[in-house]
Design a protein around this motif. Structure first.
Motif, PDB file in Angstrom:
ATOM      1  N   ASP A 166      -4.145  -5.666  -7.165  1.00 28.44           N
ATOM      2  CA  ASP A 166      -5.305  -4.917  -6.681  1.00 28.44           C
ATOM      3  C   ASP A 166      -6.404  -5.856  -6.191  1.00 28.44           C
ATOM      4  O   ASP A 166      -6.978  -5.664  -5.115  1.00 28.44           O
ATOM      5  CB  ASP A 166      -5.829  -4.004  -7.792  1.00 28.44           C
ATOM      6  CG  ASP A 166      -6.901  -3.058  -7.300  1.00 28.44           C
ATOM      7  OD1 ASP A 166      -6.707  -2.420  -6.246  1.00 28.44           O
ATOM      8  OD2 ASP A 166      -7.953  -2.961  -7.970  1.00 28.44           O
TER       9      ASP A 166
ATOM     10  N   LEU B 145       0.824  -1.212   0.000  1.00 35.09           N
ATOM     11  CA  LEU B 145       0.000   0.000   0.000  1.00 35.09           C
ATOM     12  C   LEU B 145       0.859   1.263   0.000  1.00 35.09           C
ATOM     13  O   LEU B 145       0.560   2.233  -0.711  1.00 35.09           O
ATOM     14  CB  LEU B 145      -0.955  -0.007   1.188  1.00 35.09           C
ATOM     15  CG  LEU B 145      -2.043  -1.074   1.147  1.00 35.09           C
ATOM     16  CD1 LEU B 145      -2.804  -1.115   2.467  1.00 35.09           C
ATOM     17  CD2 LEU B 145      -2.991  -0.836  -0.022  1.00 35.09           C
ATOM     18  N   GLU B 146       1.924   1.260   0.761  1.00 36.66           N
ATOM     19  CA  GLU B 146       2.805   2.423   0.813  1.00 36.66           C
ATOM     20  C   GLU B 146       3.503   2.639  -0.532  1.00 36.66           C
ATOM     21  O   GLU B 146       3.594   3.763  -1.019  1.00 36.66           O
ATOM     22  CB  GLU B 146       3.844   2.243   1.919  1.00 36.66           C
ATOM     23  CG  GLU B 146       4.720   3.458   2.101  1.00 36.66           C
ATOM     24  CD  GLU B 146       5.655   3.341   3.296  1.00 36.66           C
ATOM     25  OE1 GLU B 146       6.701   3.993   3.262  1.00 36.66           O
ATOM     26  OE2 GLU B 146       5.338   2.603   4.242  1.00 36.66           O
ATOM     27  N   GLU B 147       3.982   1.558  -1.136  1.00 34.74           N
ATOM     28  CA  GLU B 147       4.662   1.666  -2.420  1.00 34.74           C
ATOM     29  C   GLU B 147       3.717   2.151  -3.522  1.00 34.74           C
ATOM     30  O   GLU B 147       4.103   2.951  -4.374  1.00 34.74           O
ATOM     31  CB  GLU B 147       5.301   0.328  -2.791  1.00 34.74           C
ATOM     32  CG  GLU B 147       6.479  -0.022  -1.888  1.00 34.74           C
ATOM     33  CD  GLU B 147       6.921  -1.473  -1.979  1.00 34.74           C
ATOM     34  OE1 GLU B 147       6.435  -2.207  -2.877  1.00 34.74           O
ATOM     35  OE2 GLU B 147       7.733  -1.886  -1.147  1.00 34.74           O
ATOM     36  N   VAL B 148       2.471   1.680  -3.500  1.00 34.27           N
ATOM     37  CA  VAL B 148       1.487   2.132  -4.487  1.00 34.27           C
ATOM     38  C   VAL B 148       1.156   3.606  -4.260  1.00 34.27           C
ATOM     39  O   VAL B 148       1.080   4.387  -5.210  1.00 34.27           O
ATOM     40  CB  VAL B 148       0.210   1.258  -4.436  1.00 34.27           C
ATOM     41  CG1 VAL B 148      -0.919   1.898  -5.222  1.00 34.27           C
ATOM     42  CG2 VAL B 148       0.511  -0.131  -4.970  1.00 34.27           C
ATOM     43  N   THR B 149       0.981   3.983  -3.014  1.00 32.54           N
ATOM     44  CA  THR B 149       0.686   5.385  -2.695  1.00 32.54           C
ATOM     45  C   THR B 149       1.828   6.286  -3.142  1.00 32.54           C
ATOM     46  O   THR B 149       1.593   7.359  -3.700  1.00 32.54           O
ATOM     47  CB  THR B 149       0.447   5.542  -1.177  1.00 32.54           C
ATOM     48  OG1 THR B 149      -0.636   4.694  -0.797  1.00 32.54           O
ATOM     49  CG2 THR B 149       0.108   6.970  -0.813  1.00 32.54           C
ATOM     50  N   ASP B 150       3.060   5.850  -2.916  1.00 31.64           N
ATOM     51  CA  ASP B 150       4.223   6.633  -3.344  1.00 31.64           C
ATOM     52  C   ASP B 150       4.329   6.711  -4.862  1.00 31.64           C
ATOM     53  O   ASP B 150       4.870   7.674  -5.405  1.00 31.64           O
ATOM     54  CB  ASP B 150       5.518   6.037  -2.772  1.00 31.64           C
ATOM     55  CG  ASP B 150       5.639   6.234  -1.270  1.00 31.64           C
ATOM     56  OD1 ASP B 150       4.870   7.045  -0.692  1.00 31.64           O
ATOM     57  OD2 ASP B 150       6.494   5.559  -0.654  1.00 31.64           O
TER      58      ASP B 150
ATOM     59  N   VAL C  78       1.864   6.904  -7.021  1.00 28.97           N
ATOM     60  CA  VAL C  78       0.805   7.699  -7.641  1.00 28.97           C
ATOM     61  C   VAL C  78       0.730   9.053  -6.950  1.00 28.97           C
ATOM     62  O   VAL C  78       0.528   9.142  -5.743  1.00 28.97           O
ATOM     63  CB  VAL C  78      -0.564   6.980  -7.537  1.00 28.97           C
ATOM     64  CG1 VAL C  78      -1.656   7.822  -8.170  1.00 28.97           C
ATOM     65  CG2 VAL C  78      -0.499   5.611  -8.191  1.00 28.97           C
ATOM     66  N   ASP C  79       0.910  10.110  -7.730  1.00 23.28           N
ATOM     67  CA  ASP C  79       0.867  11.469  -7.209  1.00 23.28           C
ATOM     68  C   ASP C  79      -0.351  12.170  -7.808  1.00 23.28           C
ATOM     69  O   ASP C  79      -0.413  12.385  -9.019  1.00 23.28           O
ATOM     70  CB  ASP C  79       2.154  12.206  -7.581  1.00 23.28           C
ATOM     71  CG  ASP C  79       2.224  13.605  -7.000  1.00 23.28           C
ATOM     72  OD1 ASP C  79       1.547  13.870  -5.984  1.00 23.28           O
ATOM     73  OD2 ASP C  79       2.958  14.443  -7.565  1.00 23.28           O
TER      74      ASP C  79
ATOM     75  N   SER D 259      -2.977  13.498 -12.286  1.00 24.55           N
ATOM     76  CA  SER D 259      -2.250  12.440 -11.608  1.00 24.55           C
ATOM     77  C   SER D 259      -1.010  12.079 -12.418  1.00 24.55           C
ATOM     78  O   SER D 259      -1.001  12.147 -13.639  1.00 24.55           O
ATOM     79  CB  SER D 259      -3.125  11.214 -11.391  1.00 24.55           C
ATOM     80  OG  SER D 259      -3.560  10.696 -12.617  1.00 24.55           O
TER      81      SER D 259
END
Length: 156
Positions: A135, A50-55, A57-58, A81
Motif C-alpha cells: 500500500d 490494483l486490479e488484484e486488490v480490487t478483485d 475486496v468486495d 465488506s
C-alpha cells in the motif's frame, strides 16, 4: 480561437518532462528492518496490483428506507465488506517483490529457495507488513503521497 496542433518534437519533450517528474526510487522505513529501497514498477505491474486488490475486496452497501412511495427516504445504510485474504496477500507479495531490489538479490533468493520468489516478502516481513508495504509503495508511485503532502502544506 484556433489551437495549434502539438507536433512530434513538442510531444516528445512534454513526455520526457512528465517522466522526469515521476518518482523512480523511494526509501521506506520498514518496521524491524530499517530504511529499504523500492523502485517504480512498470505501469502494467501497478495495474495488475490494483486490479488484484480490487478483485480481492468486495464492498456492498445496503440502504434501508422509511416512508411511503412518495416520501421515501434513506433511514440507514450498512456497508459490508468481504475480503479474500489469500488474493490480497498474493497481490501484495508480488508487488512488493517486483519493487524491491533487495528481495530480488540472488543471495536472498538462495536463502529462500524452497519457495517461489513472490512468497519471499511474507516469509521475511509477514502478511500484515507485506500488505502495508504494498500500500505504501503504491501510494508513493501513483502520486497519492505527494498529493496528500501538498494538501497538508496548503492547510498549514
Amino acid at each position: 480561437m484556433e489551437k495549434n496542433v502539438l507536433g512530434l518534437k513538442d510531444f516528445l519533450k512534454k513526455a520526457a518532462e512528465n517522466e522526469e517528474k515521476r518518482v523512480k526510487v523511494t526509501h521506506i522505513e520498514v518496521e524491524g528492518f530499517g530504511l529499504m529501497e523500492f523502485v517504480r514498477p512498470r505501469e502494467g505491474v501497478m495495474l495488475d496490483y490494483l486490479e488484484e486488490v480490487t478483485d480481492a475486496v468486495d464492498i456492498k452497501k445496503e440502504k434501508f428506507y422509511e416512508g411511503d412511495e412518495k416520501n421515501r427516504k434513506v433511514s440507514s445504510e450498512i456497508e459490508n465488506s468481504k475480503v479474500k485474504m489469500r488474493s490480497l496477500i498474493e497481490a501484495a507479495e508480488k508487488f512488493v517483490y517486483l519493487c524491491c531490489p533487495t528481495l530480488q538479490a540472488s543471495e536472498v533468493r538462495e536463502q529462500y529457495k524452497d519457495m517461489t520468489p513472490y512468497e519471499i516478502p511474507t516469509a521475511v516481513f509477514g502478511h500484515k507488513l507485506t500488505i502495508e508495504l504494498a500500500d505504501k509503495i503504491n501510494n508513493v508511485f501513483d502520486g497519492t503521497e505527494a498529493r496528500e503532502k501538498i494538501k497538508e502544506a496548503i492547510k498549514n
